[in-house]
Design a protein around this motif. Structure first.
Motif, PDB file in Angstrom:
ATOM      1  N   LEU A 222      -3.704  11.626  -2.062  1.00 53.12           N
ATOM      2  CA  LEU A 222      -2.334  11.190  -1.781  1.00 53.12           C
ATOM      3  C   LEU A 222      -2.290  10.329  -0.521  1.00 53.12           C
ATOM      4  CD1 LEU A 222       0.675  11.325  -2.518  1.00 53.12           C
ATOM      5  CD2 LEU A 222       0.839  13.416  -1.136  1.00 53.12           C
ATOM      6  N   THR A 223      -2.978  10.774   0.538  1.00 51.62           N
ATOM      7  CA  THR A 223      -3.024   9.993   1.777  1.00 51.62           C
ATOM      8  C   THR A 223      -3.706   8.655   1.541  1.00 51.62           C
ATOM      9  OG1 THR A 223      -3.120  12.008   3.109  1.00 51.62           O
ATOM     10  CG2 THR A 223      -3.835   9.967   4.168  1.00 51.62           C
ATOM     11  N   CYS A 225      -3.898   6.897  -1.231  1.00 49.93           N
ATOM     12  CA  CYS A 225      -3.008   5.999  -1.978  1.00 49.93           C
ATOM     13  C   CYS A 225      -1.867   5.494  -1.104  1.00 49.93           C
ATOM     14  CB  CYS A 225      -2.458   6.712  -3.215  1.00 49.93           C
ATOM     15  SG  CYS A 225      -3.693   6.971  -4.504  1.00 49.93           S
ATOM     16  N   ARG A 226      -1.340   6.377  -0.264  1.00 49.41           N
ATOM     17  CA  ARG A 226      -0.235   5.972   0.610  1.00 49.41           C
ATOM     18  C   ARG A 226      -0.697   4.879   1.579  1.00 49.41           C
ATOM     19  NH1 ARG A 226       1.499  10.888   2.396  1.00 49.41           N
ATOM     20  NH2 ARG A 226       3.119  11.068   0.813  1.00 49.41           N
ATOM     21  N   GLN A 227      -1.880   5.048   2.156  1.00 53.45           N
ATOM     22  CA  GLN A 227      -2.394   4.057   3.102  1.00 53.45           C
ATOM     23  C   GLN A 227      -2.758   2.745   2.397  1.00 53.45           C
ATOM     24  OE1 GLN A 227      -2.330   4.272   6.367  1.00 53.45           O
ATOM     25  NE2 GLN A 227      -1.442   6.333   6.227  1.00 53.45           N
ATOM     26  N   ASN A 230       0.110   0.506   1.914  1.00 52.68           N
ATOM     27  CA  ASN A 230       0.649  -0.195   3.087  1.00 52.68           C
ATOM     28  C   ASN A 230      -0.032  -1.531   3.342  1.00 52.68           C
ATOM     29  OD1 ASN A 230       2.482   1.865   3.707  1.00 52.68           O
ATOM     30  ND2 ASN A 230       0.999   2.970   4.979  1.00 52.68           N
ATOM     31  N   LEU A 252       5.144   7.731  -5.345  1.00 52.55           N
ATOM     32  CA  LEU A 252       4.626   6.534  -4.678  1.00 52.55           C
ATOM     33  C   LEU A 252       4.766   5.319  -5.583  1.00 52.55           C
ATOM     34  CD1 LEU A 252       1.278   7.656  -2.961  1.00 52.55           C
ATOM     35  CD2 LEU A 252       3.534   7.385  -1.927  1.00 52.55           C
ATOM     36  N   GLU A 255       8.365   4.234  -5.678  1.00 52.54           N
ATOM     37  CA  GLU A 255       8.746   3.549  -4.429  1.00 52.54           C
ATOM     38  C   GLU A 255       8.139   2.156  -4.319  1.00 52.54           C
ATOM     39  OE1 GLU A 255       7.417   6.089  -1.273  1.00 52.54           O
ATOM     40  OE2 GLU A 255       8.381   7.843  -2.170  1.00 52.54           O
ATOM     41  N   LYS A 257       4.908   1.639  -3.770  1.00 58.41           N
ATOM     42  CA  LYS A 257       3.744   1.687  -2.874  1.00 58.41           C
ATOM     43  C   LYS A 257       2.466   1.310  -3.624  1.00 58.41           C
ATOM     44  CE  LYS A 257       4.967   3.292   1.289  1.00 58.41           C
ATOM     45  NZ  LYS A 257       4.565   2.643   2.549  1.00 58.41           N
TER      46      LYS A 257
END
Length: 444
Positions: A222-223, A225-227, A230, A252, A255, A257
């Protein structure tokens, strides 16, 4: 063949994960100052990066090795088939050296042995920060782990590539940033089992706070993919087993992302066949989750692959698979006829399905899925989609929407009615005017 700077010929076979291995070796070669050439002629050495997943891939690899030996004579073999050295030596005893997959150091040691490393010259041996890529400039495969812990009875990947071995999250993010900074617009995340990322590490390692780009991060999917989300590029996930924590990725996608695209290899829908395959998953639970995912992210594209003709598959089992297709309404689907693979448990199972039955089921499966795909693509007519430009020719623009991975999904064919200046790698707005079973047409 005695040039001051040795010439290396390179052949890359197999899947995107193998392609990433090839890019890594090529980057090492260029860093060491070797010339990479596209022919056997004048090559001091030829490297063949092989595939050994199914029998047809083994045959293709053996033929490529044979051709390289015939045309050049000095051949190093690496890759998945390299894990079966005896099988290669039996057919091609004159191969110089053989290594298995992701054996970068061993490959380079063999290269140095047969084609000594040239004197380093920083003006002729420059390598771009993103390394050598075999894909077009605007997209790149990013491998986040090696190996696999699953014991699927139709697969020999764990015996070739080993158990799951996740890359450090900071290393992945560093590579992703270098690619994005170099102009890559789309990152295709690959591994044998993307959703298992970091699960091979202890809870202590997973929960440890790391720092990347000045931000505290954890070592989990999850981290990651979130990074990646960005970085301002398209992020597309491949080979995602439907573990429960995959649910956490859907918001994500909603949103914006990461791309609203999930490539989930479900393989079958009959409980009996899934058990024989040693595959997890309750079909009812999968259908519930698909419904929930689409509620959270209506634009979600679902891709999957299935095997027909697995040993013991009856007409009733196959009908369960067709029923699942009707219910799931998947957007993109690949189908394979079961192929015996030396070393796979399923190869020796009883009740092997005759080839003519496999072929008939394959055709019925694809006919149904083509109808489903055509209906789902019809719903896109009139919509305006973001499209990444892959090619521009005399007839117009060829690109892909967020729902289309390169080489395996459909394309979007675009008339540039406005006459705007468009380059390969641009992301443009396209109004869809027509569709068939796989592709879309539109204008910008």
């Amino acid at each position: 063949m005695n040039s001051a700077t040795p010439n290396i010929g390179f052949i890359s076979l197999g899947c995107p994960k193998n392609l990433v291995d090839s890019e890594r070796i090529l980057t090492e070669l260029r860093s060491d100052g070797y010339n990479i050439i596209p022919s056997y002629e004048n090559a001091d050495l030829v490297i063949v990066n092989t595939c050994g997943f199914i029998d047809s891939a083994v045959q293709e690899s053996l033929e490529a090795i044979g051709e390289a030996l015939e045309e050049n004579g000095r051949v190093i073999v690496t890759g998945c088939l390299g894990a079966k050295e005896n099988q290669i030596r039996e057919v091609h005893p004159k191969v110089l050296e053989i290594t298995g997959p992701h054996s970068y150091e061993a490959v380079m040691a063999h290269v140095h042995k047969y084609a000594p490393k040239p004197a380093y010259n920083p003006y002729t041996s420059l390598v771009p920060a993103q390394g050598i890529k075999l894909t077009p400039k605007h997209y790149a495969y990013l491998k986040i782990s090696e190996g696999c812990d699953h014991k699927c009875t139709f697969c020999i990947i764990p015996s070739m590539r080993g158990e799951l071995d996740s890359r450090p999250i900071t290393q992945i993010l560093d590579e992703a940033k270098r690619l994005a900074d170099s102009g890559v617009k789309e990152l295709l995340i690959v591994s044998q089992d993307t959703s298992a990322y970091a699960l091979d590490q202890s809870k202590e390692v997973q929960n440890k706070t790391l720092f990347w780009n000045g931000m505290p991060i954890k070592n989990n999917l999850l981290t990651l993919c979130r990074q990646l989300g960005n970085l301002g590029v398209w992020v597309r996930l491949h080979y995602v087993y439907p573990y429960p924590h995959v649910d956490d990725l859907i918001p994500l996608m909603a949103e914006g992302k990461i791309l609203p695209y999930l490539d989930i290899p479900l393989q079958h829908a009959s409980p009996k066949i899934l058990k024989a395959m040693k595959r997890p998953g309750s079909v009812e639970r999968v259908l519930e989750r698909i419904k929930k995912w689409r509620e959270i992210c209506p634009e979600l594209t679902l891709r999957s692959t299935f095997i027909v003709g697995f040993p013991g598959e009856t007409e009733e089992d196959f009908q369960l698979l067709l029923d699942f297709l009707q219910q799931a309404q998947l957007d993109r689907v690949g189908c394979f006829k079961f192929s015996p693979v030396e070393g796979a448990t399923a190869t020796d199972m009883p009740d092997q399905v005759p080839e003519e039955v496999k072929e008939a089921r394959f055709r019925r499966f694809m006919e149904l899925q083509q109808q489903i795909s055509a209906q789902r693509l019809q719903q896109k007519i009139g919509k305006t989609l973001a499209v990444i430009v892959d090619e521009i020719d005399a007839e117009g623009i060829i690109g892909r929407s967020m729902a289309d991975a390169p080489e395996i999904d459909g394309a979007v064919y675009v008339d540039n009615l406005s006459g705007k200046e468009v380059k390969v790698g641009d992301i443009i707005a396209v109004t869809i005017t027509a569709a068939d079973e796989y592709d879309l047409w539109g204008n910008c």
